[in-house]
Scaffold this active site. Structure first.
Site, short mmCIF file in Angstrom:
data_model
loop_
_atom_site.label_atom_id
_atom_site.label_comp_id
_atom_site.label_asym_id
_atom_site.label_seq_id
_atom_site.Cartn_x
_atom_site.Cartn_y
_atom_site.Cartn_z
N GLU A 67 0.81 -1.22 0.00
CA GLU A 67 0.00 0.00 0.00
C GLU A 67 0.84 1.27 0.00
OE1 GLU A 67 -1.86 1.22 3.86
OE2 GLU A 67 -3.55 1.75 2.61
N ARG A 132 6.91 9.99 7.54
CA ARG A 132 7.14 9.46 6.18
C ARG A 132 6.68 10.40 5.07
NH1 ARG A 132 7.62 3.77 6.75
NH2 ARG A 132 8.77 3.49 8.70
N HIS A 162 1.15 6.06 10.49
CA HIS A 162 0.49 6.60 9.30
C HIS A 162 -0.89 7.15 9.65
CE1 HIS A 162 3.04 3.62 6.75
NE2 HIS A 162 3.45 4.83 6.47
N CYS A 249 -2.53 -2.10 4.53
CA CYS A 249 -1.14 -2.01 4.04
C CYS A 249 -0.78 -3.10 3.04
CB CYS A 249 -0.14 -2.13 5.18
SG CYS A 249 -0.65 -1.38 6.69
C1 CIR Z 1 7.25 0.40 7.75
O1 CIR Z 1 7.62 0.93 8.80
O2 CIR Z 1 7.37 0.96 6.65
C2 CIR Z 1 6.67 -0.98 7.82
N1 CIR Z 1 7.35 -1.72 8.83
C3 CIR Z 1 5.20 -0.94 8.12
C4 CIR Z 1 4.42 -0.26 7.03
C5 CIR Z 1 2.96 -0.36 7.27
N2 CIR Z 1 2.25 0.24 6.21
C6 CIR Z 1 1.08 0.83 6.32
O3 CIR Z 1 0.57 0.99 7.42
N3 CIR Z 1 0.52 1.35 5.24
#
Ligand code: CIR
Length: 257
Positions: A67, A132, A162, A249
């Site tokens: 995602e 991010r 997020h 995600c």
């Molecule tokens: C990160 O920190 O990028 C991954 N460990 C988790 C990403 C989760 N993604 C989301 O909630 N869209």
């Protein structure tokens, strides 16, 4: 006739080395994570989506969280510049897959964004400013989307990774929120379901056409959703949760037009 395509990506053997921001690192069982991911893909198929499963490598621990690499609209898709440098390697394969379904735009530096920070509710798009996702990315998205009638609003994200850790869409006018992590007043005009106070991570739900895909870890909030008349399909998502991920995600939903 399927409802659309769901792009997913394999659980990397290196998932245990994932990025973590708000969680302590705990052991992740990759085989259990893979079994849970198969269950998730099957739930997508049962909801009417053809699954396009991309492969992964040991160099991309967070690949399953597809995602974050794109934002898909009916009219176009945007390939993000992920906010974690370790995740830039994930973008080419996702771009290749998406370009067969939508006109593609690529976010430019200094913009950075994770798809998990972009919440779409009808023609309203909320962009979470987080560790991010930055304002440059939000401005680029607003410029790209304005000709299609979308209105982009920025929302500051705190205490969670997020925007979609704190709020997700259940329908175009109904949102699931954790009010401890997001100011409810941001979503004036929407009806809100709040997570159960004992389930702070429960605000992430994947909206499909006739049902909500939801983690089995949050039974109290699931009961609230069912009381609102929603059909809730539960999937096990305990291992991705240890990697700070959740149900939205793990797929990019490309609806048939
Ligand atoms: C990160 O920190 O990028 C991954 N460990 C988790 C990403 C989760 N993604 C989301 O909630 N869209």
């Amino acid at each position: 006739m399927p409802s659309g395509i769901a792009i997913t990506r394999a659980v990397s053997a290196a998932l245990g080395d994932c990025e973590l921001t708000h969680l302590e690192r705990v052991p992740i069982d990759v085989e259990v994570a893979r079994a849970q991911h198969r269950e998730y893909e099957q739930a997508l198929r049962e909801a009417g989506y053809a699954v396009e499963h991309l492969e992964s490598t040991n160099e991309m621990p967070d690949s399953v969280f597809v995602e974050d690499i794109a934002v898909v609209f009916d009219e176009l898709a945007i390939i993000t510049r992920p906010g974690a440098a370790s995740r830039h390697i994930e973008t080419p394969a996702v771009a290749d897959a998406l370009m067969r379904h939508r006109p593609l735009y690529v976010m430019e530096a200094p913009g950075t964004a994770d798809g998990g920070d972009v919440l779409i509710a009808g023609k309203q798009v909320f962009v979470g400013l987080s560790t991010r996702t930055n304002d440059h990315a939000a401005v680029q998205m607003a410029q790209l989307l304005q000709p299609y009638g979308y209105k982009v609003r920025e929302v500051v994200v705190h205490d969670c990774l997020h925007l979609k850790s704190a709020v997700t869409t259940l329908s175009d006018d109904l949102l699931l929120v954790n009010p401890a992590w997001i100011d409810r007043r941001t979503f004036d005009g929407f009806a809100l379901v709040e997570v159960d106070a004992e389930e702070p991570r429960a605000a992430n739900a994947l909206r499909l056409d006739d049902r909500i895909l939801y983690s089995a870890s949050f039974p109290r909030t699931a009961a609230r959703l069912e009381r609102r008349g929603l059909r809730v399909e539960r999937v096990s998502a305990s291992e991705v949760a240890k990697a700070e991920g959740a149900v939205t995600c793990c797929s990019l939903i490309v609806r048939n037009l």
